[in-house]
Motif scaffolding. Sequence first.
Motif, mmCIF file in Angstrom:
data_model
loop_
_atom_site.group_PDB
_atom_site.id
_atom_site.type_symbol
_atom_site.label_atom_id
_atom_site.label_comp_id
_atom_site.label_asym_id
_atom_site.label_seq_id
_atom_site.Cartn_x
_atom_site.Cartn_y
_atom_site.Cartn_z
ATOM 1 N N VAL A 1 -108.365 -28.826 52.116
ATOM 2 C CA VAL A 1 -109.773 -28.944 52.457
ATOM 3 C C VAL A 1 -110.510 -29.744 51.392
ATOM 4 C CG1 VAL A 1 -110.390 -26.709 51.406
ATOM 5 C CG2 VAL A 1 -111.771 -27.584 53.270
ATOM 6 N N GLY A 2 -111.475 -30.505 51.832
ATOM 7 C CA GLY A 2 -112.271 -31.284 50.879
ATOM 8 C C GLY A 2 -113.267 -32.123 51.650
ATOM 9 N N GLU A 3 -114.291 -32.576 50.937
ATOM 10 C CA GLU A 3 -115.303 -33.357 51.636
ATOM 11 C C GLU A 3 -114.822 -34.788 51.860
ATOM 12 O OE1 GLU A 3 -117.692 -34.213 47.468
ATOM 13 O OE2 GLU A 3 -118.408 -32.705 48.864
ATOM 14 N N SER A 4 -115.669 -35.569 52.534
ATOM 15 C CA SER A 4 -115.329 -36.958 52.810
ATOM 16 C C SER A 4 -115.062 -37.722 51.508
ATOM 17 C CB SER A 4 -116.503 -37.577 53.575
ATOM 18 O OG SER A 4 -116.200 -38.886 53.882
ATOM 19 N N GLY A 5 -113.989 -38.474 51.484
ATOM 20 C CA GLY A 5 -113.668 -39.273 50.302
ATOM 21 C C GLY A 5 -112.851 -38.524 49.259
ATOM 22 N N SER A 6 -112.468 -37.276 49.554
ATOM 23 C CA SER A 6 -111.729 -36.504 48.543
ATOM 24 C C SER A 6 -110.251 -36.899 48.479
ATOM 25 C CB SER A 6 -111.870 -35.001 48.818
ATOM 26 O OG SER A 6 -111.423 -34.700 50.117
ATOM 27 N N ARG B 1 -113.123 -13.685 42.346
ATOM 28 C CA ARG B 1 -114.153 -14.232 41.445
ATOM 29 C C ARG B 1 -113.724 -15.539 40.788
ATOM 30 N NH1 ARG B 1 -115.219 -9.753 37.615
ATOM 31 N NH2 ARG B 1 -116.092 -11.379 36.301
ATOM 32 N N GLU B 2 -112.419 -15.668 40.556
ATOM 33 C CA GLU B 2 -111.966 -16.864 39.829
ATOM 34 C C GLU B 2 -111.921 -18.129 40.695
ATOM 35 O OE1 GLU B 2 -107.973 -14.770 40.789
ATOM 36 O OE2 GLU B 2 -110.036 -14.191 40.385
ATOM 37 N N ARG B 3 -112.386 -18.048 41.955
ATOM 38 C CA ARG B 3 -112.412 -19.262 42.767
ATOM 39 C C ARG B 3 -113.255 -20.330 42.082
ATOM 40 N NH1 ARG B 3 -108.911 -17.512 44.578
ATOM 41 N NH2 ARG B 3 -108.253 -19.303 43.366
ATOM 42 N N HIS B 4 -112.827 -21.583 42.226
ATOM 43 C CA HIS B 4 -113.543 -22.702 41.621
ATOM 44 C C HIS B 4 -114.963 -22.788 42.220
ATOM 45 C CE1 HIS B 4 -114.526 -26.922 40.759
ATOM 46 N NE2 HIS B 4 -113.626 -26.836 39.795
ATOM 47 N N PRO B 5 -115.958 -23.165 41.420
ATOM 48 C CA PRO B 5 -117.323 -23.252 41.960
ATOM 49 C C PRO B 5 -117.407 -24.133 43.215
ATOM 50 C CG PRO B 5 -117.334 -23.580 39.590
ATOM 51 C CD PRO B 5 -115.896 -23.447 39.987
ATOM 52 N N TYR B 6 -116.575 -25.164 43.274
ATOM 53 C CA TYR B 6 -116.601 -26.043 44.442
ATOM 54 C C TYR B 6 -116.116 -25.312 45.694
ATOM 55 C CZ TYR B 6 -115.720 -30.119 47.380
ATOM 56 O OH TYR B 6 -115.719 -31.017 48.412
ATOM 57 N N THR B 7 -115.076 -24.477 45.512
ATOM 58 C CA THR B 7 -114.579 -23.677 46.646
ATOM 59 C C THR B 7 -115.679 -22.723 47.103
ATOM 60 O OG1 THR B 7 -112.432 -23.711 45.543
ATOM 61 C CG2 THR B 7 -112.652 -22.210 47.403
ATOM 62 N N LYS B 8 -116.333 -22.109 46.112
ATOM 63 C CA LYS B 8 -117.412 -21.170 46.456
ATOM 64 C C LYS B 8 -118.518 -21.880 47.222
ATOM 65 C CE LYS B 8 -116.709 -17.925 42.658
ATOM 66 N NZ LYS B 8 -117.126 -17.551 41.313
#
Length: 257
Positions: free
Chosen positions: A36-41, A241-248
Amino acid sequence: MSLLIVDRLSKNYSKSIRALDNISFCSTEGECIGIVGESGSGKSTLARVLLGLEPYKEGNITFDGKPIAPKNRTLLREYRKNVQMIFQDTTSTLNPKLPIWKSLLEPLSNFKEISPSYLGKEGSSEREIAEVLLEMVGLDKHMVDRYPGELSGGQKQRVSIARAISIEPSLLVCDEPTASLDVTVQVQILHLLKELQKKNNMTILFISHDIRAVTFLCEKVIVLKNGSIVDQFGLEELYHRERHPYTKALIKAAEID
Ligand SMILES: Nc1ncnc2c1ncn2[C@@H]1O[C@H](COP(=O)(O)OP(=O)(O)OP(=O)(O)O)[C@@H](O)[C@H]1O
């Protein structure tokens, strides 16, 4: 044993465009991995490299112990017997001039040495094989004579799935297969993929910008950002809790929290 091993894979399109940066992950047989990731990832680049459609210079990819080497035609042909793909855009994958049954039979006619387990011992006609395939993806067998232009988006995607599973691949790479479909049709396609994955024990690499779709289908999630893996976890760890801020942020944006 791991079926697919991606080890420190990087890919540049030019000096300034690093589409993939040091990607490592592996998958076992019958596992469903979401990317998963945004456009251009870098998601589509990763899909194309994994399919052997694009070369890579840095890192290694092995499938069932053998390297995926786009320039080695013999190895690539062997690999292609085991891997199939589904894309977002069915209009470019299904030839509008061919009736559905002909499109469905393309992989089997490329690999005549494959005799799929869903066919009986007695010889079936090409049309009968196409009918069986349509029924495997929940479509009416009478659709064999239709043309892509006469089908809905969801029906076309089902045809693409039927064609992909026709050679019983051990790996199915899906690049945004539901992105252009209505929400209800998206859900139906995800259910179909899940059912087929269980039935055929296929490994699925499911690429999407939609973390909801990924978490519905996959037991392992890889989060890509600017070509790098920023997070990698099992589904049961989604809310840790340890999920990356981007995942959150992706979870929050999708409102599945
Ligand atoms: N053929 C190409 N030539 C040059 N740069 C490319 C090429 N294909 C992709 N890129 C660049 O590589 C990066 C990753 O693109 P990619 O298409 O893999 O991302 P993506 O996550 O699939 O995005 P999208 O969801 O919008 O398709 C982007 O910066 C993109 O502009």
